[in-house]
Design a protein around this motif. Structure first.
Motif, short mmCIF file in Angstrom:
data_model
loop_
_atom_site.label_atom_id
_atom_site.label_comp_id
_atom_site.label_asym_id
_atom_site.label_seq_id
_atom_site.Cartn_x
_atom_site.Cartn_y
_atom_site.Cartn_z
N TYR A 157 0.85 -1.19 0.00
CA TYR A 157 0.00 0.00 0.00
C TYR A 157 0.88 1.23 0.00
CZ TYR A 157 -3.76 3.24 1.12
OH TYR A 157 -4.68 4.26 1.08
N CYS A 191 0.70 5.47 -0.03
CA CYS A 191 -0.16 6.65 0.07
C CYS A 191 -0.03 7.46 -1.22
CB CYS A 191 0.26 7.54 1.24
SG CYS A 191 -0.02 6.79 2.85
N CYS A 228 -6.79 5.87 4.50
CA CYS A 228 -5.76 4.88 4.16
C CYS A 228 -5.99 3.58 4.92
CB CYS A 228 -4.37 5.44 4.43
SG CYS A 228 -3.87 6.65 3.19
N HIS A 284 3.85 -0.96 3.72
CA HIS A 284 3.19 0.34 3.57
C HIS A 284 4.29 1.39 3.40
CE1 HIS A 284 -0.51 2.82 4.89
NE2 HIS A 284 0.35 3.66 4.35
N HIS A 334 0.66 11.16 9.97
CA HIS A 334 -0.25 10.36 9.14
C HIS A 334 -0.11 8.86 9.43
CE1 HIS A 334 -2.85 9.33 5.90
NE2 HIS A 334 -1.90 8.85 5.12
N HIS A 335 1.09 8.34 9.34
CA HIS A 335 1.25 6.89 9.54
C HIS A 335 1.09 6.49 11.00
CE1 HIS A 335 3.45 6.24 5.43
NE2 HIS A 335 2.17 6.50 5.32
N GLU A 353 -2.53 6.28 11.38
CA GLU A 353 -3.07 5.11 10.67
C GLU A 353 -2.90 3.85 11.52
OE1 GLU A 353 -2.05 4.04 6.65
OE2 GLU A 353 -1.72 6.12 6.12
#
Ligand SMILES: [Zn+2]
Length: 464
Positions: free
Chosen positions: A27, A29, A222, A237, A247-248, A251
């Motif tokens: 995956y 982004c 995501c 990822h 962001h991560h 997530e």
């Protein structure tokens, strides 16, 4: 051969073992489609492309999912400011939907020009609103959320592994988060899962939800999309290093809180593109270059940028300069010339891939995608005394990873080998500020009937 990749979670190079034998769920982004991607962004997509091609070269069947962020990404990364899409719409006098469609097409065109392979699945945030709402409901049922005046938030204090990707202590992360203060949040690091449409403004993109009219926070998309399309095959990822801290990190928190299971096994991050003066290239810094204005508009082959990116390991900051691009333009031209020469020498002979050199190449790319060293193997191959047809077959095999379209070398910028050699030497002389030598070489090239121009975009050599 074993593949080692640097995992940001453990901060070590680890042996890559997929969850399901022979298959990889990847995956990455994708872009927020409110403006053109800049070449710093594109460096990240090139790193991911090399990763994907390396996995493929190792015989894995890769399922690659890339999202398109077309709603919910605010101008401040901490749930403050305006939706970038709605802002793009205002800026250009279009609808947010038109902005998304336009910049998605522009991004895909950039990918094509850089020979970046398409993902198996493209998915848009606005196409997965029900899945995002479902995930937020799960988090709500499990007690991880709370409501404020402007949205539904994730309580980061309730998720014990919140700092496992950033390796910072929670105080440092919270300090970073205080830049944009929302007084209703319980903890500075808490983040929005769902934002309410403002009562006084009519948004172009908004949906009904169990919590009222609004739109998803940026991070939830995501998590929802990777689980939707990859299921339990959550191997790798990726994105740029700038996404580690917010962001991560978010997530991971929301995904693991919802499922009670580890989210992705491997987290990989590409370093920035740095411009002169040490600043990273960023839209917020106002110093960004697009593929069009840095390459295409100056008639520079965009694949020269792909070639340039190979000169720096993906985890090291890459310095962008005209000299570096000149070097790459010449390097790529030289490589294509070598391929053309081999093709002429090989004629109709069918070549065999050289197993020893293939092992050397594989060893370098399997050592955390070491492209600078892999490119040295390519040169060692081309300069070796093996039969031309075998060298040709082998370099085409390596090109499955390089993606430089070498089988099409005939169509590209052909210059005779001797001229090519002098251009390379002159570039080097100019880098070393040996202007006497540079002038000498210019005269020598011009004596062969070519014109040499030193332009702000670099050296140009052509037939008058
Ligand atoms: Zn993401």
């Amino acid at each position: 051969m074993q593949l080692y990749l640097y995992n940001s979670l453990t901060r070590t190079k680890e042996l890559f073992v997929p969850i399901e034998s022979g298959q990889v769920g990847l995956y990455t982004c994708g872009p927020t489609v409110y403006n053109y991607a800049h070449i710093g962004n594109l460096r990240t997509y090139l790193f991911e492309d090399i990763l994907k091609r390396t996995l493929d070269y190792n015989g894995y069947d890769v399922k690659h999912v890339m999202n398109i962020t077309d709603v919910g990404h605010l101008t401040g990364d901490r749930d403050m400011g305006h939706d970038k899409l709605e802002e793009g719409a205002r800026r250009e006098g279009k609808t947010a939907w038109e902005i998304a469609a336009y910049y998605t097409a522009a991004f895909r065109k950039d990918m094509e020009r850089l020979n970046i392979l398409e993902p198996t699945v493209w998915c848009k945030a606005t196409d997965t609103i029900p899945e995002q709402i479902e995930l937020i409901r799960t988090l709500e049922d499990k007690g991880f959320t709370y409501r404020t005046g402007d949205g539904i938030y994730f309580d980061t204090a309730l998720f014990p592994g919140y700092t496992k990707l950033s390796h910072q202590n929670i105080e440092a992360l919270q300090e970073g988060a205080r830049v944009e203060i929302n007084p209703d949040k319980r903890n500075a690091t808490d983040f929005a899962l769902w934002k309410f449409s403002p009562p006084d403004v009519k948004r172009q993109m908004e949906w009904d939800s169990p919590w009222g009219l609004g739109f998803p926070g940026w991070h939830i998309e995501c998590s929802a999309m990777s689980m939707k399309y990859l299921g339990d095959q959550l191997d790798i990822h990726c994105c740029g290093t700038d996404h580690i801290y917010v962001h991560h990190t978010n997530e991971i928190a929301q995904s693991e809180a919802a499922t009670g299971k580890p989210f992705f096994n491997f987290w990989m991050h590409g370093a920035f593109l740095i411009i002169t003066g040490g600043k990273k290239m960023a839209k917020s810094e106002g110093n960004f270059l697009t593929l069009d204005n840095a390459f295409v508009n100056s008639s520079i082959d965009p694949l020269a940028y792909r070639f340039a990116v190979f000169q720096t390991h993906y985890r090291k900051p890459m310095e962008y300069s005209r000299e570096a691009i000149d070097g790459a333009v010449n390097g790529l031209r030289h490589l294509r010339n070598q391929v053309r020469t081999l093709r002429d020498a090989a004629g109709d002979q069918e070549g065999r891939i050289d197993d020893g050199l293939r092992q050397n190449f594989l060893k370098e790319i399997n050592d955390d995608l070491n492209m600078p060293r892999a490119m040295a193997v390519v040169q060692a191959l081309l300069k070796s005394d093996r039969a031309p047809e075998d060298r040709l077959a082998t370099v085409f095999d390596f090109d499955r990873v390089m993606g430089l379209d070498l089988s099409q070398a005939d169509k590209a910028d052909a210059l005779p080998g001797a001229i090519d050699q002098m251009i390379a030497e002159r570039t080097k002389a100019r880098q070393e500020r040996d202007f006497a030598r540079s002038d000498e070489l210019r005269d020598a090239i011009e004596a062969q009937g070519y014109v040499v121009q030193d332009t702000p975009e670099g050296m140009k050599v052509f037939k008058p």
